[in-house]
Design an enzyme around this catalytic site. Structure first.
Site, short mmCIF file in Angstrom:
data_model
loop_
_atom_site.label_atom_id
_atom_site.label_comp_id
_atom_site.label_asym_id
_atom_site.label_seq_id
_atom_site.Cartn_x
_atom_site.Cartn_y
_atom_site.Cartn_z
N GLU A 21 -8.76 23.56 4.17
CA GLU A 21 -9.16 24.67 5.05
C GLU A 21 -10.46 24.37 5.75
OE1 GLU A 21 -8.33 24.67 1.88
OE2 GLU A 21 -7.50 26.59 1.22
N GLU A 36 -10.58 13.61 -0.95
CA GLU A 36 -11.41 13.56 -2.16
C GLU A 36 -12.34 12.36 -2.13
OE1 GLU A 36 -8.41 13.88 -5.24
OE2 GLU A 36 -8.17 16.01 -4.81
N ASN A 37 -13.18 12.29 -3.15
CA ASN A 37 -14.17 11.22 -3.22
C ASN A 37 -14.39 10.85 -4.68
OD1 ASN A 37 -17.22 10.21 -3.26
ND2 ASN A 37 -16.44 10.02 -1.18
N ALA A 38 -14.76 9.58 -4.91
CA ALA A 38 -15.04 9.13 -6.27
C ALA A 38 -16.16 9.95 -6.89
CB ALA A 38 -15.41 7.65 -6.24
N CYS A 53 -9.48 28.46 -2.00
CA CYS A 53 -10.50 28.60 -3.05
C CYS A 53 -11.60 29.53 -2.56
CB CYS A 53 -11.06 27.24 -3.44
SG CYS A 53 -12.22 26.55 -2.24
N CYS A 84 -12.02 20.52 1.10
CA CYS A 84 -10.72 21.20 1.08
C CYS A 84 -10.07 21.16 2.46
CB CYS A 84 -10.89 22.66 0.68
SG CYS A 84 -11.37 22.93 -1.03
N CYS A 132 -13.71 28.29 0.41
CA CYS A 132 -13.00 28.32 1.70
C CYS A 132 -12.80 29.75 2.19
CB CYS A 132 -11.67 27.58 1.59
SG CYS A 132 -11.91 25.80 1.41
N ASN A 141 -6.94 18.04 2.65
CA ASN A 141 -8.06 17.78 1.75
C ASN A 141 -8.29 16.27 1.63
OD1 ASN A 141 -5.56 17.80 0.35
ND2 ASN A 141 -6.53 18.20 -1.61
N1 THU Z 1 -8.09 22.26 -2.50
C1 THU Z 1 -7.95 22.55 -1.16
O1 THU Z 1 -7.84 21.65 -0.33
N2 THU Z 1 -7.97 23.85 -0.80
C2 THU Z 1 -8.09 24.90 -1.67
O2 THU Z 1 -8.26 26.03 -1.25
C3 THU Z 1 -7.99 24.65 -3.10
C4 THU Z 1 -8.28 23.25 -3.52
C5 THU Z 1 -8.06 20.85 -2.90
C6 THU Z 1 -9.36 20.32 -3.43
C7 THU Z 1 -8.89 19.17 -4.29
O3 THU Z 1 -8.73 18.02 -3.47
C8 THU Z 1 -7.52 19.60 -4.79
O4 THU Z 1 -7.13 20.66 -3.93
C9 THU Z 1 -7.50 20.08 -6.23
O5 THU Z 1 -8.48 21.03 -6.44
#
Ligand code: THU
Length: 127
Positions: free
Chosen positions: A55, A44-46, A86, A53, A89, A42
């Site tokens: 996946e 993330e971004n500001a 999630c 994610c 995904c 995964n």
């Molecule tokens: N996240 C995933 O990479 N995959 C998932 O299926 C659940 C959530 C990440 C997104 C975010 O960077 C962090 O987990 C917390 O939600």
């Protein structure tokens, strides 16, 4: 490549996660019908909603390489046992389900768990 090895590759991928906001690293490893392996983490971004994610990152690599059929996806987070994908995904993975199905693999304290995608996303939407 067996499912335990896929979890290990997902764990390795999670080490590259960019998670300054959630501090929740995730790694994914997917196996295609032809036996190819792709990993993702995964990032993330500001602007929080732009987070990708693990996946979907791995699926994107497979698609960019010309793959269309996914047999299995292993998910790992050092912060959570049985870390399942999630909802977004699940839907993205389902789009590329192989003709033999698609297994979702997670890590649990005494080994791994395997869920057919239908168990995590029943009555899924597909065109
Ligand atoms: N996240 C995933 O990479 N995959 C998932 O299926 C659940 C959530 C990440 C997104 C975010 O960077 C962090 O987990 C917390 O939600």
């Amino acid at each position: 490549m067996n499912y335990e090895e896929m979890i290990k590759l997902a764990e390795k991928a999670s080490e590259n996660a960019y998670v300054p906001y959630s501090h929740f690293p995730v790694g994914a490893c997917i196996l295609t019908e032809g036996g190819k392996i792709y990993t993702g983490c995964n990032f993330e971004n500001a602007s929080f909603g732009l987070t990708i994610c693990a996946e979907r990152n791995a699926v994107g690599s497979a698609i960019a390489d010309g793959e269309r059929k996914i047999k299995a996806a292993a998910i790992f987070s050092p912060k959570m046992d049985n870390c399942t994908p999630c909802g977004a995904c699940r839907q993205v993975l389902r789009e590329f389900k192989s003709d033999e199905g698609l297994d979702i693999i997670t890590k649990v304290p005494d080994g791994i768990k395997v869920y057919p995608i239908e168990e995590l996303l029943p009555q899924s939407f597909i065109l």
